[in-house]
Design a protein around this motif. Structure first.
Motif, PDB file in Angstrom:
ATOM      1  N   ARG A 145      11.694  12.911  16.455  1.00 56.46           N
ATOM      2  CA  ARG A 145      10.363  13.456  16.169  1.00 56.46           C
ATOM      3  C   ARG A 145      10.381  14.128  14.799  1.00 56.46           C
ATOM      4  O   ARG A 145       9.949  15.266  14.619  1.00 56.46           O
ATOM      5  CB  ARG A 145       9.916  14.459  17.242  1.00 56.46           C
ATOM      6  N   LEU A 146      10.875  13.379  13.834  1.00 60.44           N
ATOM      7  CA  LEU A 146      11.067  13.893  12.476  1.00 60.44           C
ATOM      8  C   LEU A 146      10.547  12.884  11.469  1.00 60.44           C
ATOM      9  O   LEU A 146      10.860  11.689  11.553  1.00 60.44           O
ATOM     10  CB  LEU A 146      12.553  14.145  12.215  1.00 60.44           C
ATOM     11  N   LEU A 182       1.052  10.272  14.869  1.00 59.55           N
ATOM     12  CA  LEU A 182       2.434  10.353  15.336  1.00 59.55           C
ATOM     13  C   LEU A 182       2.631  11.504  16.312  1.00 59.55           C
ATOM     14  O   LEU A 182       3.563  11.491  17.116  1.00 59.55           O
ATOM     15  CB  LEU A 182       3.390  10.513  14.148  1.00 59.55           C
ATOM     16  N   GLY A 183       1.779  12.528  16.236  1.00 57.66           N
ATOM     17  CA  GLY A 183       1.855  13.631  17.200  1.00 57.66           C
ATOM     18  C   GLY A 183       1.982  14.989  16.549  1.00 57.66           C
ATOM     19  O   GLY A 183       2.654  15.141  15.524  1.00 57.66           O
ATOM     20  N   ASP A 184       1.343  15.984  17.136  1.00 54.74           N
ATOM     21  CA  ASP A 184       1.362  17.344  16.595  1.00 54.74           C
ATOM     22  C   ASP A 184       2.758  17.952  16.580  1.00 54.74           C
ATOM     23  O   ASP A 184       3.043  18.855  15.790  1.00 54.74           O
ATOM     24  CB  ASP A 184       0.428  18.252  17.397  1.00 54.74           C
ATOM     25  N   ASP A 185       3.623  17.498  17.479  1.00 56.82           N
ATOM     26  CA  ASP A 185       4.953  18.093  17.588  1.00 56.82           C
ATOM     27  C   ASP A 185       5.936  17.584  16.545  1.00 56.82           C
ATOM     28  O   ASP A 185       7.046  18.105  16.431  1.00 56.82           O
ATOM     29  CB  ASP A 185       5.539  17.827  18.981  1.00 56.82           C
ATOM     30  N   SER A 196       7.420  21.903   8.095  1.00 50.94           N
ATOM     31  CA  SER A 196       6.321  22.313   8.958  1.00 50.94           C
ATOM     32  C   SER A 196       6.188  21.257  10.048  1.00 50.94           C
ATOM     33  O   SER A 196       7.055  20.395  10.192  1.00 50.94           O
ATOM     34  CB  SER A 196       5.026  22.464   8.156  1.00 50.94           C
ATOM     35  N   THR A 197       5.118  21.337  10.817  1.00 48.64           N
ATOM     36  CA  THR A 197       4.807  20.298  11.801  1.00 48.64           C
ATOM     37  C   THR A 197       3.412  19.763  11.519  1.00 48.64           C
ATOM     38  O   THR A 197       2.571  20.442  10.904  1.00 48.64           O
ATOM     39  CB  THR A 197       4.849  20.838  13.239  1.00 48.64           C
ATOM     40  N   PHE A 198       3.145  18.553  12.000  1.00 47.55           N
ATOM     41  CA  PHE A 198       1.822  17.994  11.802  1.00 47.55           C
ATOM     42  C   PHE A 198       0.769  18.840  12.523  1.00 47.55           C
ATOM     43  O   PHE A 198      -0.346  19.025  12.032  1.00 47.55           O
ATOM     44  CB  PHE A 198       1.769  16.549  12.304  1.00 47.55           C
TER      45      PHE A 198
END
Length: 213
Positions: A145-146, A182-185, A196-198
């Protein structure tokens, strides 16, 4: 997948070392310079460097690519071929910004949207995300998740589009249509500055946040 962010050059551009923990194979994403520093990091991880990955053709991200590839006989993947003009302008970029001369290089593989690249036993998806430059790509590891986003997106900001062939609307579309799904996480490593994160950027980024349309 293990990763280390290594700021390089006077621009403190984030070069990312990716290490497959199962095979100890490694790749460097955007080695802009300071090669001794980068190779020392590879040695600290007891890893074997097998490739160079490139997000886009700006000097601070590719200044060390040719020398590193030549020194270790490494293949180069990326960016998209639409950034070839930037690579051809490397000598001029060096003169303009006061960087040491660097050679023009030709990637062993130009990347397109939907492609994938390997780092050891790990697979990274390739997303073509134009706007900052026309051939900019993003590397995404769905297992970790990167995302490594280069100069597309930053914590609290977005990439510049006032360079030749920059396109502000294309950049906004790349972020909203390619990255957000791709996802908030998903954590991301930008080309400069902190991670940061999306999800965090969708909440607060004044350029592409959901409440700033």
């Amino acid at each position: 997948m293990r990763y280390q962010i290594i700021p390089v050059t006077a621009y403190q551009q984030n070069c990312t070392l990716l290490v497959c923990e199962r095979s100890r194979k490694a790749a460097l994403v955007d080695p802009g310079g300071d090669l001794e520093l980068l190779l020392a990091a590879v040695a600290q991880h007891d890893a074997e460097l097998e490739s160079i990955l490139v997000t886009h053709g700006h000097l601070d991200h590719v200044g060390g690519v040719a020398a590193l590839a030549e020194k270790l006989s490494l293949p180069i993947s990326g960016p998209h071929q639409d950034d070839d003009f930037w690579i051809q302008l490397l000598p001029e970029q060096c003169r303009m910004f006061g960087f040491p001369p660097t050679k023009i290089f030709k990637p062993d593989r130009w990347l397109r949207d939907g492609d994938s690249v390997q780092v050891g036993l790990n697979t990274l998806q390739v997303l073509h995300c134009p706007g900052h430059t026309p051939g900019h790509v993003v590397f995404y590891d769905s297992d970790a998740r990167l995302a490594i986003v280069g100069d597309v997106l930053f914590k609290g900001s977005i990439g510049r589009t006032d360079f030749p062939r920059g396109d502000h609307q294309a950049l906004l579309d790349s972020i909203r249509l390619k990255l957000w799904p791709l996802g908030d996480d998903v954590k991301f490593i930008p080309g400069h500055g902190p991670m940061s994160t999306f999800g965090a950027e969708r909440k607060s980024n004044p350029y592409v946040g959901d409440h700033y349309r």
